[in-house]
Design an enzyme around this catalytic site. Structure first.
Site, short mmCIF file in Angstrom:
data_model
loop_
_atom_site.label_atom_id
_atom_site.label_comp_id
_atom_site.label_asym_id
_atom_site.label_seq_id
_atom_site.Cartn_x
_atom_site.Cartn_y
_atom_site.Cartn_z
N CYS A 1 -4.50 -3.08 -3.76
CA CYS A 1 -5.47 -3.83 -4.54
C CYS A 1 -5.20 -5.33 -4.47
CB CYS A 1 -5.47 -3.37 -5.99
SG CYS A 1 -3.87 -3.47 -6.81
N HIS B 1 9.29 -10.78 4.74
CA HIS B 1 8.09 -10.57 3.94
C HIS B 1 7.87 -9.09 3.66
CE1 HIS B 1 4.07 -11.69 2.42
NE2 HIS B 1 3.69 -10.53 2.94
#
Length: 304
Positions: free
Chosen positions: A50, A100
Site C-alpha cells: 500500500c 534499501h
C-alpha cells in the site's frame, strides 16, 4: 552483473500515482515477463504494497537497467507519462539497493515503522518471482538474506515491542474522530489481512458493532463469527452503509467500490449524521469525490 532497484513510495509519490502502477495478482506473470523481456535485465522481482511499488533486478549494466525499469513502469498504465513519473522515482545500485531492501524488509522504511506486514509482502513478492521464473542465483540469495536480516531485527531489537500496523493507525484515526468507540458501529469492506487486523483492534477498543462484507460469503461469515460481528452480503453492503458510523475499506479490487452517490444515500438515511470513511486500499476503493459530500469525511492511506 549489477543489483539495481527502481521504485517509488509514500515518501516520493502520492497514492494517486502509486495506485496506477499496482499490478493485479492475475497479471503478475504477464508483468514479470514484460520486465524480463527488456534487454540487459537478467533477474527481477516486483514488490508492491500500500506504500510502495519497487522493482529489484539484476542487470548487465546499471544505467541501462535503470532505463529499462523506468520504461517498464511507464508502460504499466496508459495514463502514466514519463514526465509525471520520473521525478518521483528513486534509483539505487549495488550496496545502496541491498541496504534499501534490508531496510524495507525490516519495516524501517515503512509508513508505520515496525509494522509486521511488510515481511510477509516481501516473501509473497519473492514467491511470485520464483513461480514465474524471474529470479536466479543472485536475487534468490539477496532476498533470502533480506528475510533473515528482517527476522533478526524483529527478534534482537525493540522495534516490534509496540507493534503497530496500517490497520492500527486507521483505528487510532477513528478514535480521534469518535473518542468513544463503544457507541459506534463499524463496517469493514474486505476480508484481507489488514481488514482482520482492523477488526481485532476495533474489538479491543470495545466498538459497539462490527459489520463485515466481502465477495466471499464464507469468509465474511467466518470473520463475523470470529469477531462477534454481523455478515452483510457483498451485493447489499452499500444499502447498509447508513448503519455504520465508520466504514473501513481494504480490498484487492482495482476499481472504486464506493462512490459519491452511495455515500449521499447513506448520509440521507442517517438524517445527515456524519459518516467517517477510511480507505487503506491501493488502488483506492473509495472514489475521492466522496470528499465533496456534506457530512462525509474520507481519509486514504496517505492521511494515516
Amino acid at each position: 552483473m549489477n543489483i539495481i532497484l527502481v521504485g517509488l513510495s509514500h515518501k516520493t509519490a502520492p497514492v494517486e500515482l502509486r495506485e496506477l502502477l499496482v499490478v493485479p495478482d492475475s497479471r503478475m506473470g504477464e508483468a514479470l515477463n514484460r520486465l524480463m523481456a527488456h534487454e540487459g535485465i537478467r533477474e527481477g522481482m516486483l514488490l508492491q504494497t500500500c506504500n510502495r511499488v519497487e522493482v529489484y533486478a539484476v542487470a548487465d549494466h546499471v544505467e541501462q537497467g535503470f532505463s529499462a525499469i523506468q520504461e517498464f513502469f511507464v508502460d504499466t498504465h496508459l495514463s502514466v507519462s514519463a514526465e509525471q513519473l520520473m521525478p518521483r522515482l528513486y534509483c539505487h545500485a549495488e550496496d545502496r539497493a541491498i541496504t534499501h531492501l534490508f531496510r524495507v524488509a525490516s519495516s524501517l522504511d515503512s509508513l508505520v515503522v515496525g509494522e509486521p506486514q511488510i515481511l510477509r509482502q516481501v516473501k509473497d513478492s519473492f514467491q511470485d518471482a520464483l513461480t514465474h521464473n524471474a529470479t536466479g542465483v543472485i536475487l534468490n540469495k539477496l532476498v533470502k538474506k533480506a528475510i533473515s536480516v528482517a527476522k533478526r531485527v524483529r527478534t534482537e531489537t525493540r522495534i516490534a515491542e509496540n507493534a503497530v500496523s496500517v490497520s492500527y493507525a486507521a483505528v487510532e484515526l477513528a478514535k480521534k474522530v469518535f473518542s468513544n468507540l463503544a457507541a459506534r458501529t463499524v463496517m469493514l469492506v474486505g476480508a484481507g489481512e489488514m481488514a482482520k487486523l482492523a477488526a481485532q483492534h476495533l474489538v479491543n477498543h470495545g466498538v459497539h458493532e462490527v459489520l463485515l462484507t466481502t465477495r466471499d460469503p464464507i469468509r465474511a461469515t467466518d470473520m463475523a463469527a470470529r469477531f462477534n460481528g454481523v455478515s452483510i452480503p457483498f451485493e447489499d453492503f452499500r444499502a447498509d452503509m447508513h448503519r455504520a458510523d465508520i466504514v473501513l475499506c481494504s480490498t484487492g479490487a482495482s476499481h472504486y467500490l464506493i462512490g459519491p452517490e452511495d455515500v449521499e444515500r447513506a448520509v440521507r438515511a442517517r438524517w445527515n449524521q456524519p459518516i467517517f470513511l477510511i480507505d487503506v486500499s491501493v488502488p483506492r476503493n473509495i472514489d475521492p469525490d466522496v470528499r465533496q459530500v456534506d457530512n462525509a469525511f474520507l481519509f486514504d492511506i496517505d492521511d494515516l
